[in-house]
Design an enzyme around this catalytic site. Structure first.
Site, mmCIF file in Angstrom:
data_model
loop_
_atom_site.group_PDB
_atom_site.id
_atom_site.type_symbol
_atom_site.label_atom_id
_atom_site.label_comp_id
_atom_site.label_asym_id
_atom_site.label_seq_id
_atom_site.Cartn_x
_atom_site.Cartn_y
_atom_site.Cartn_z
ATOM 1 N N GLY A 60 6.578 2.697 2.655
ATOM 2 C CA GLY A 60 8.432 2.127 2.226
ATOM 3 C C GLY A 60 8.896 2.037 1.810
ATOM 4 O O GLY A 60 9.501 1.686 1.640
ATOM 5 N N HIS A 104 -24.799 10.168 21.709
ATOM 6 C CA HIS A 104 -24.160 9.101 20.931
ATOM 7 C C HIS A 104 -22.793 8.473 20.864
ATOM 8 O O HIS A 104 -22.438 7.458 20.930
ATOM 9 C CB HIS A 104 -24.307 9.575 19.317
ATOM 10 C CG HIS A 104 -23.472 9.551 18.081
ATOM 11 N ND1 HIS A 104 -24.727 8.967 16.892
ATOM 12 C CD2 HIS A 104 -22.209 9.039 17.674
ATOM 13 C CE1 HIS A 104 -23.984 8.428 16.501
ATOM 14 N NE2 HIS A 104 -22.834 8.294 16.194
ATOM 15 N N GLU A 105 -21.882 9.563 21.216
ATOM 16 C CA GLU A 105 -20.415 8.562 21.651
ATOM 17 C C GLU A 105 -20.722 7.903 22.246
ATOM 18 O O GLU A 105 -19.859 6.601 22.493
ATOM 19 C CB GLU A 105 -19.631 9.554 21.610
ATOM 20 C CG GLU A 105 -19.320 10.349 20.182
ATOM 21 C CD GLU A 105 -19.061 10.091 19.715
ATOM 22 O OE1 GLU A 105 -18.246 9.072 19.234
ATOM 23 O OE2 GLU A 105 -19.456 10.329 18.241
ATOM 24 N N HIS A 157 -21.613 4.284 20.984
ATOM 25 C CA HIS A 157 -20.653 3.453 20.837
ATOM 26 C C HIS A 157 -19.987 3.088 22.105
ATOM 27 O O HIS A 157 -19.768 1.702 22.327
ATOM 28 C CB HIS A 157 -19.890 4.302 20.641
ATOM 29 C CG HIS A 157 -20.485 4.439 18.482
ATOM 30 N ND1 HIS A 157 -21.060 3.936 17.931
ATOM 31 C CD2 HIS A 157 -20.214 5.710 18.258
ATOM 32 C CE1 HIS A 157 -21.373 4.599 17.030
ATOM 33 N NE2 HIS A 157 -20.878 5.956 17.013
ATOM 34 N N ASP A 198 -20.905 5.650 11.008
ATOM 35 C CA ASP A 198 -21.453 4.695 11.149
ATOM 36 C C ASP A 198 -22.245 3.936 10.736
ATOM 37 O O ASP A 198 -21.670 2.453 10.053
ATOM 38 C CB ASP A 198 -22.051 4.490 13.124
ATOM 39 C CG ASP A 198 -21.368 5.341 13.773
ATOM 40 O OD1 ASP A 198 -20.076 6.081 13.675
ATOM 41 O OD2 ASP A 198 -22.418 5.992 13.925
ATOM 42 N N PRO A 214 0.392 -1.290 0.322
ATOM 43 C CA PRO A 214 -0.041 -0.216 0.343
ATOM 44 C C PRO A 214 1.291 1.608 -0.130
ATOM 45 O O PRO A 214 1.979 1.180 0.365
ATOM 46 C CB PRO A 214 -0.792 -0.314 0.905
ATOM 47 C CG PRO A 214 -0.770 -1.098 2.257
ATOM 48 C CD PRO A 214 1.066 -2.012 1.102
ATOM 49 N N PRO A 215 0.086 1.886 -0.235
ATOM 50 C CA PRO A 215 1.228 3.924 -0.724
ATOM 51 C C PRO A 215 1.647 3.806 1.446
ATOM 52 O O PRO A 215 0.790 3.683 1.541
ATOM 53 C CB PRO A 215 -0.534 4.745 -0.553
ATOM 54 C CG PRO A 215 -0.743 3.794 -1.587
ATOM 55 C CD PRO A 215 -0.775 2.866 -0.861
ATOM 56 N N GLY A 216 2.708 4.506 0.875
ATOM 57 C CA GLY A 216 3.594 5.139 2.683
ATOM 58 C C GLY A 216 3.925 4.158 3.669
ATOM 59 O O GLY A 216 4.163 4.115 4.116
ATOM 60 N N THR A 275 9.474 3.493 -1.727
ATOM 61 C CA THR A 275 10.281 4.256 -2.380
ATOM 62 C C THR A 275 12.431 3.803 -1.673
ATOM 63 O O THR A 275 12.992 4.497 -1.937
ATOM 64 C CB THR A 275 10.107 5.770 -2.811
ATOM 65 O OG1 THR A 275 8.874 5.225 -3.147
ATOM 66 C CG2 THR A 275 10.775 6.550 -3.308
HETATM 67 P P1 ADP Z 1 5.918 4.425 -0.568
HETATM 68 O O1 ADP Z 1 7.203 4.509 -1.696
HETATM 69 O O2 ADP Z 1 5.685 3.063 -0.194
HETATM 70 O O3 ADP Z 1 4.792 4.963 -1.297
HETATM 71 P P2 ADP Z 1 7.760 6.026 0.611
HETATM 72 O O4 ADP Z 1 9.079 5.625 0.678
HETATM 73 O O5 ADP Z 1 7.307 7.165 0.055
HETATM 74 O O6 ADP Z 1 6.260 5.388 0.587
HETATM 75 O O7 ADP Z 1 7.566 6.750 2.345
HETATM 76 C C1 ADP Z 1 7.191 7.468 2.447
HETATM 77 C C2 ADP Z 1 7.766 8.246 4.278
HETATM 78 O O8 ADP Z 1 7.143 7.628 4.982
HETATM 79 C C3 ADP Z 1 9.311 8.170 3.910
HETATM 80 O O9 ADP Z 1 10.554 9.103 3.445
HETATM 81 C C4 ADP Z 1 9.677 7.765 5.708
HETATM 82 O O10 ADP Z 1 9.841 8.647 5.930
HETATM 83 C C5 ADP Z 1 7.775 7.332 6.286
HETATM 84 N N1 ADP Z 1 7.934 6.170 6.246
HETATM 85 C C6 ADP Z 1 7.496 4.819 5.229
HETATM 86 N N2 ADP Z 1 7.749 3.215 5.750
HETATM 87 C C7 ADP Z 1 8.919 3.208 6.626
HETATM 88 C C8 ADP Z 1 9.251 2.731 7.401
HETATM 89 N N3 ADP Z 1 8.972 1.369 7.474
HETATM 90 N N4 ADP Z 1 10.268 3.133 8.471
HETATM 91 C C9 ADP Z 1 10.470 4.020 8.692
HETATM 92 N N5 ADP Z 1 9.843 5.350 7.611
HETATM 93 C C10 ADP Z 1 8.908 5.111 6.912
HETATM 94 ZN ZN ZN Z 2 -21.144 7.527 15.658
HETATM 95 MG MG MG Z 3 6.766 5.504 -3.735
#
Ligand code: ADP
Ligand code: ZN
Ligand code: MG
Length: 627
Positions: free
Chosen positions: A224, A441-442, A445, A518, A220-222, A226
């Site tokens: 790590g 409401h809260e 839950h 919800d 998934p995105p983010g 890259t």
């Molecule tokens: P992706 O390419 O999977 O979408 P990135 O490698 O660009 O994600 O990650 C974005 C930022 O999130 C990185 O520059 C880093 O700061 C942080 N990050 C993501 N995964 C990790 C990880 N496993 N350990 C440390 N930092 C991470």
């Molecule tokens: Zn709610």
């Molecule tokens: Mg990336």
């Protein structure tokens, strides 16, 4: 990032300038051998001696110069220029033993005559002038131009038009190592092997093993991906070409393919090295038979990539890494052995992974002693590495806003909420009645969650509005990492989601739009139970839906007959209705607790899990409904 690998690029340009020198030499030889004599012969017209004498007699000759080998003279050519002046031409003729010549010249009033003292140039000097000097000039010019070109190459100038923009990261520039990547141990393990191969290929070839040509980072995105690729470059100390898939998709047809070609050419020259193609799905999408979609360009690029991957020798030490979050959309040809045959999953971090990532990013900020990353990791189930990095940064920003010098646990907790629900809305004016509804409401839950056995404990309840539009929320935090969800847990989750609405109904005898999120969540779980988790008796273990892109939102597509689809809906409705009723029953049994806690919440706006449990357990212990 500019070019850093000076040696490699030097070699490259030297090579192209050898061609330049060869061409210059050929031109000079032709020029010296043919052109110069030709031009000279054109300009000086040779005439017979008799004509020379005739021209003198007719008074056409203006000047005569005698050399050791010939006579050159200026004479009227018979033409006039635009101003009516006579045009003189240069002529020459052979030497004739002629004693009368001097008399004849005087008689005919030739203005000038002379025995020219032609200084015979020394052969050495003439050689230097005609050959060595021009060569020196060309060498100088060539060097100058090559230096200019190198300077420009980094900046994506017109000179580099059609070349790949693959950036070369030297290790000092990525500055990342495996230590910067936390919580991705399996991925790191797989990549360490590649790094090791680049360091000592001998070890692998000795035993006859050849490493995969390519590895595909999937997740998934983010998470790590890259970052991992950069870390590999940092660890391997080899040139690192990085290009993003979108950079291949250019305006001009054929450019993408040209870029692939050029990228691999560069890589081959600099082996061992790493080529990293980020977001490979932009070029690696399945080729469809349709043909009318006008994706020729992309297909050409993909075909070129496939051809190049087959074409190079894996033992040479070119390793190709690619990253994508849409592996299902990739063309099958890319994934077959010999290409990206190794797939490295980079999943969302689990509890210990999240804690490790928080610690890595925590190193860059000043932390106070009370910081407990374990607690934050518990509260951030499902967060990616990028989100965790963001949480730490938000906490540091908050600490600055608060005028503190260190980041506290409170900062971190608040920034978790910022990332989940947005900033607190300071100026939001909520009427007293609405605040009351939100509070009930809260608490609804929270109470439903607390009264069920298979339910995550309540961590925090708040009715402070957030910029995301949430008017309040209840945070539940599991005590440990959860990898599976039982049927009971799924049902309890649905009941908890319906708890908010149930409280409104019970106390105010009306319903509001506040439960829309919800409702969405509860339905999603119920639907997944029926169509994917095999948790309904009616359909047993039949997959009725498939997830189409696992890493991006997890869209699903239905795979069943229309009648079945209707039955699914009925089943989903039944499940949600049942849980809604269960929530109502729980709240009815605990109505006095509901009033107590809601009153407390209205007063405090935010209550912690401990406060909640304290009031909840105060006197009569309420027995929860089974399961
Ligand atoms: P992706 O390419 O999977 O979408 P990135 O490698 O660009 O994600 O990650 C974005 C930022 O999130 C990185 O520059 C880093 O700061 C942080 N990050 C993501 N995964 C990790 C990880 N496993 N350990 C440390 N930092 C991470
Ligand atoms: Zn709610
Ligand atoms: Mg990336």
């Amino acid at each position: 990032m500019g070019m850093k690998d000076e040696h490699g690029s030097d070699r490259n340009t030297k090579k192209s300038f050898i061609y330049y020198y060869i061409i210059v030499m050929v031109i000079m030889i032709l020029f010296n051998a043919l052109t110069v004599p030709w031009i000279q012969s054109k300009r000086i017209v040779e005439v017979p001696y008799s004509s020379f004498l005739e021209m003198i007699d007719q008074g056409q000759v203006k000047a005569v110069y005698r050399t050791d080998t010939e006579i050159q003279f200026l004479a009227e050519s018979g033409e006039v220029n635009r101003l009516g002046e006579k045009i003189y031409g240069t002529y020459k003729t052979g030497l004739w033993p002629d004693d009368q010549l001097l008399n004849r010249l005087q008689e005919n009033n030739v203005e000038e005559y002379d025995q020219a003292i032609v200084e015979q140039m020394s052969p050495l000097l003439s050689f230097l002038l005609t050959w060595i000097l021009p060569i020196l000039i060309f060498v100088f010019l060539g060097n100058f131009m090559s230096r200019q070109m190198q300077k420009r190459m980094g900046g994506g100038n017109a000179m580099t038009f059609g070349k790949s923009n693959a950036k070369i990261y030297a290790e000092s520039e990525t500055g990342k190592t495996f230590q910067d990547v936390a919580g991705q141990e399996e991925a790191k393990e797989a990549l360490k092997e590649i790094v090791d191969f680049l360091h000592n290929p001998q070890k692998y070839s000795d035993i006859g093993a050849s490493l995969p040509k390519g590895a595909l980072l999937v997740g998934p995105p983010g998470t790590g991906k890259t970052l991992l690729a950069k870390a590999v470059a940092g660890e391997a100390h080899v040139p690192f070409f990085s290009i993003s898939g979108s950079e291949f998709v250019e305006m001009f047809v054929g450019m993408g393919a040209a870029k692939v070609r050029d990228l691999f050419k560069q890589a081959n020259e600099k082996a061992p090295c790493i080529v990293f193609i980020d977001e490979i799905d932009t070029i690696g999408k399945k080729r469809d038979g349709g043909g009318i979609t006008g994706n020729d360009e992309r297909e050409q690029t993909l075909n070129q990539l496939l051809a190049e991957m087959d074409g190079f020798d894996g033992r040479k030490g070119v390793v190709i890494l690619a990253a994508t979050n849409r592996p299902d959309s990739l063309d099958k040809a890319l994934l077959r052995p010999g290409r990206f045959d190794r797939r490295i999953p980079v999943e969302l971090p689990d509890l210990s992974g999240r804690e490790a990532i928080l610690k890595v990013h925590g190193k860059t900020v000043k932390l106070s002693d009370n910081v407990d990353f374990h607690g934050i990791a518990l509260a951030t189930a499902g967060a990616s590495g990028a989100e965790l990095a963001n949480i730490v940064n938000e906490a540091a920003l908050r600490a600055v806003r608060m005028g503190r010098r260190t980041v506290t646990q409170e900062d971190l907790e608040e920034s978790v909420e910022v990332v989940i629900a947005g900033y607190q809305k300071k100026d939001a004016v909520v009427s007293t009645r609405e605040r009351k509804i939100i509070a009930y409401h809260e608490v609804g839950h929270a109470l439903v969650a607390a009264c069920q056995t298979h339910s995550a404990p309540v961590h925090k309840i708040t009715i402070i509005p957030r910029t995301s539009g949430a008017l309040g929320y209840t945070m539940q935090v599991d005590e440990e990492q959860k990898y599976l969800m039982t049927k009971d847990e799924a049902l309890n989750k649905i009941a908890t989601f319906t708890g908010g609405r149930a409280a409104e109904e019970l106390i105010f005898h009306s319903v509001t739009s506040g439960a829309s999120n919800d409702i969405e969540q509860a339905t999603k779980i119920a639907r997944a139970m029926v169509t994917r988790f095999g948790m309904s008796d009616r359909f047993d273990m039949v997959a009725l839906e498939t997830v189409t892109n696992q890493y991006l939102g997890g869209d699903t597509s239905l795979a069943c007959a229309p009648e079945t689809s209707r039955e699914i809906d009925e089943e989903v409705i039944r499940i949600v209705k049942e849980q809604h009723q269960k929530a109502l029953d729980i709240l009815k049994q605990n109505e006095n607790k509901l009033h107590q806690i809601a009153a407390y919440l209205l007063e405090r706006e935010t209550i912690t899990g401990e406060e909640f449990i304290e009031i909840f357990n105060r006197e009569d212990k309420i027995q929860g409904l089974p399961g």
